[in-house]
Design an enzyme around this catalytic site. Sequence first.
Site, PDB file in Angstrom:
ATOM      1  N   TYR A  14       0.804  -1.224   0.000  1.00  0.00           N
ATOM      2  CA  TYR A  14       0.000   0.000   0.000  1.00  0.00           C
ATOM      3  C   TYR A  14       0.837   1.275   0.000  1.00  0.00           C
ATOM      4  CZ  TYR A  14      -3.769  -3.224   1.084  1.00  0.00           C
ATOM      5  OH  TYR A  14      -4.669  -4.260   1.042  1.00  0.00           O
ATOM      6  N   HIS A  19      -4.874   5.904  -1.454  1.00  0.00           N
ATOM      7  CA  HIS A  19      -5.580   5.780  -0.178  1.00  0.00           C
ATOM      8  C   HIS A  19      -4.648   6.056   1.002  1.00  0.00           C
ATOM      9  CE1 HIS A  19      -9.641   5.088   0.840  1.00  0.00           C
ATOM     10  NE2 HIS A  19      -9.619   3.809   1.135  1.00  0.00           N
ATOM     11  N   TYR A  64      -6.219  -1.103   9.142  1.00  0.00           N
ATOM     12  CA  TYR A  64      -6.694  -0.902   7.779  1.00  0.00           C
ATOM     13  C   TYR A  64      -7.685   0.256   7.784  1.00  0.00           C
ATOM     14  CZ  TYR A  64      -4.356  -5.120   6.160  1.00  0.00           C
ATOM     15  OH  TYR A  64      -3.412  -6.059   5.856  1.00  0.00           O
ATOM     16  N   ASN A  66     -10.688   0.973   6.699  1.00  0.00           N
ATOM     17  CA  ASN A  66     -12.116   0.909   7.011  1.00  0.00           C
ATOM     18  C   ASN A  66     -12.424   0.671   8.480  1.00  0.00           C
ATOM     19  OD1 ASN A  66     -12.295   1.242   4.286  1.00  0.00           O
ATOM     20  ND2 ASN A  66     -13.198  -0.749   3.860  1.00  0.00           N
ATOM     21  N   ASP A  91      -7.246  11.027   2.270  1.00  0.00           N
ATOM     22  CA  ASP A  91      -7.379  11.217   0.825  1.00  0.00           C
ATOM     23  C   ASP A  91      -8.777  11.711   0.481  1.00  0.00           C
ATOM     24  OD1 ASP A  91      -7.896   8.351   1.695  1.00  0.00           O
ATOM     25  OD2 ASP A  91      -8.767   8.269  -0.303  1.00  0.00           O
ATOM     26  N   ASN A 112     -14.821   5.416   3.464  1.00  0.00           N
ATOM     27  CA  ASN A 112     -15.056   4.412   4.504  1.00  0.00           C
ATOM     28  C   ASN A 112     -14.195   4.607   5.744  1.00  0.00           C
ATOM     29  OD1 ASN A 112     -17.140   3.087   3.169  1.00  0.00           O
ATOM     30  ND2 ASN A 112     -15.713   1.833   2.000  1.00  0.00           N
TER      31      ASN A 112
END
Length: 186
Positions: A14, A19, A64, A66, A91, A112
């Site tokens: 990532y 994100h 993470y 969410n 973001d 989210n």
Amino acid sequence: MKLIVGLGNYGSQYEATRHNAGWIALDQLIEKYGFTQQKNEHNSIIFFSTVNNEKVLFVKPQTYMNNSGIAIQAIMHYYKIEIKDLVILHDEKDFPVGKNQFKMNGSAAGHNGIKSVIQYLGTQNFNRYRIGIGQPEQGWKIIDWVLSKFKPEELENIILASKSISNFVNDWTKGTTFQNIMNLYN
């Protein structure tokens, strides 16, 4: 005490993704202000700093995106941090790369990570710094877009924009209200 949280996903896959713009911006703040201690607690990496005699926690949740609200709620509870002393860096696909904006409150607008923060804090009235990542290019699904890596020139733009607003921490810890931060930096 001030709490500045960069939203993102952990793991090398990532790094430099759209994100993770919140983590990229947070890294610029950590680089500028340094830290005296680092802890892994409350499902987060916490960097402890002091700016203008005010304690500042720079945080990267490890839940993470969410589930970011879980970590943020735990940290705020443990350190007894008030909602007015929180800023979330995240973001924003509705802004082009290079357009960034401080904001005091509002809905999740489909994000989210922000949805999780609202759920766990029980309010949408918290400070944010929205980092433009642009709309998906034609043919891209939103999920694929936000998890795609920035082009090199876009990443450089994100880093430069983050450095340009990094003085907000200095102003905020001197007592400048967040409304005035918005007036100064937006």
